[in-house]
Design an enzyme around this catalytic site. Structure first.
Site, short mmCIF file in Angstrom:
data_model
loop_
_atom_site.label_atom_id
_atom_site.label_comp_id
_atom_site.label_asym_id
_atom_site.label_seq_id
_atom_site.Cartn_x
_atom_site.Cartn_y
_atom_site.Cartn_z
N ASP A 1 -34.93 8.86 40.63
CA ASP A 1 -36.36 8.58 40.69
C ASP A 1 -36.61 7.14 41.12
OD1 ASP A 1 -39.10 9.02 40.42
OD2 ASP A 1 -39.09 8.36 38.32
N HIS B 1 -39.55 5.78 32.02
CA HIS B 1 -39.50 7.16 31.55
C HIS B 1 -39.52 7.17 30.02
CE1 HIS B 1 -37.19 8.27 35.50
NE2 HIS B 1 -38.49 8.14 35.68
N SER C 1 -35.50 3.60 33.77
CA SER C 1 -35.28 4.75 32.88
C SER C 1 -34.31 4.32 31.78
CB SER C 1 -34.75 5.95 33.68
OG SER C 1 -34.64 7.10 32.86
#
Length: 359
Positions: free
Chosen positions: A295, A198, A172
């Site tokens: 995540d 992401h 991310s």
């Protein structure tokens, strides 16, 4: 409050649009832990405001008068390194410029639409504030530190790679540069690599194209149903979760879907890692890189329980030590390494597995 000081996060807003400056100021000042200490309509004014206020984070538009936003960012990072959150338009040109800004040292970005900016920014006000918090605490990348990947490796007859393995990567905040460095260290004839970063829809295609020009492997945005082939790295599209699924002949294919966001993201890392645990078991290698949040942690743990070898980026080389921290905390990470050694160790793992298979 800033985790390091206990005081409010100090923000300087730099944008040539008076509307955007006003909206961002209102969004920031609504939060009790942050405040806008100055605004600027162009980089020349911004330079003075930053010098006067010493902010914790700067929001920076790319397209501004008197000096290009990228040139200002380049100078800022050289002369007065400061965490920067870019403001980007959702266009092909905007995505290319944003990726260039991340390469120059910006921590993250938020995107603004061409129309109805006020409604859009209000809808994402809390996400903007959260990104400002993370950006303010981020570790700035230092020139030539943790950034030099090992030379591209060519595997010779004495160093075969395991052919039935797949590598899965999740990242991310800070991940665009981390993924680039990781792929630069992977050989052109390596196993398929499936990657979730992401990122919005318009950005993932540009990201893949950018990597394809730099890395030994071919890099492309993933397409639903295509075979996962050796020598190719696949970037999950910004609008879809990506999973791996069995294909005929013992191979694997890529499956994309638009199911609900997971951990507030689509694409999310956990669905990819979960599919790796389900369908590949010990034939998978999992890598979790820099990023905020959790995540990928649970999915990586399931991969490890299924027999996969798992790697996590260490705190010192992360821009944001969130996802790898959580993965390590729950026992999902078998090997913790700095970014500039991850590709090397993944290749060594593939080689040792190939040697064991031969013997």
């Amino acid at each position: 409050m800033s985790a390091g000081t206990g005081r409010r996060i100090r923000v300087v807003v730099v944008d040539d649009s008076a509307l955007v400056r006003s909206l961002l100021t209102a969004i920031v000042n609504e939060a009790p832990d942050m405040e806008v200490v100055a605004t600027a309509s162009d980089p020349i004014i911004a330079r003075e405001k930053i010098r006067e206020t010493s902010p914790d984070v700067v929001t920076l538009d790319v397209e501004m008068p008197r000096m290009d936003g990228l040139e200002f960012l380049r100078r800022l990072m050289r002369l007065r390194p400061t965490p920067v959150l870019m403001i980007s338009s959702l266009t092909d040109a905007g995505s290319e410029t944003t990726l260039a800004a991340l390469e120059l040292g910006a921590v993250d970005f938020i995107h603004k639409p061409a129309d109805d900016i006020a409604r859009h920014m209000q809808e994402y006000a809390e996400e903007i504030r959260e990104k400002l918090r993370v950006t303010a605490e981020a570790r700035l990348r230092q020139p030539n530190r943790f950034r030099q990947p090992p030379p591209a490796r060519k595997t010779g007859p004495g160093a075969p790679l395991r052919k039935n393995a797949l590598v899965f990567v999740g990242a991310s905040t800070g991940g665009t540069e981390a993924i680039k460095d990781f792929l630069m260290g992977m050989p052109a004839d390596g196993p398929p690599i499936l990657i979730v970063q992401h990122m919005p829809e318009h950005f993932t295609f540009t990201f893949a194209e950018r990597l394809n020009k730099l890395c030994p492997m071919r890099v492309k945005e993933a397409e639903d149903g295509e075979a996962a082939l050796a020598g190719v790295a696949y970037i999950a599209p910004g609008h879809s979760h990506m999973r791996v699924a069995p294909a005929g002949g013992g191979g694997f294919r890529i499956a994309l879907d638009q199911e609900e966001p997971v951990n507030r993201h689509r694409p999310a890392v956990d669905p990819l890692f979960d599919s790796a645990a389900r369908h590949l078991g010990k034939n998978a290698i999992g890598v979790i890189l820099t990023g905020m949040g959790k995540d990928g942690a649970e999915g990586l743990l399931r991969m490890r329980h299924a027999g996969a070898v798992t790697f996590g980026q260490d705190e010192a080389s992360c821009v944001v030590y969130g996802m790898p921290r959580e993965a390590f905390r729950i026992g999902a990470v078998a090997h913790v390494l700095p970014l500039n050694r991850l590709a090397e160790k993944v290749v060594e793992c593939l080689q040792s597995q190939a040697e064991r298979a031969i013997t």
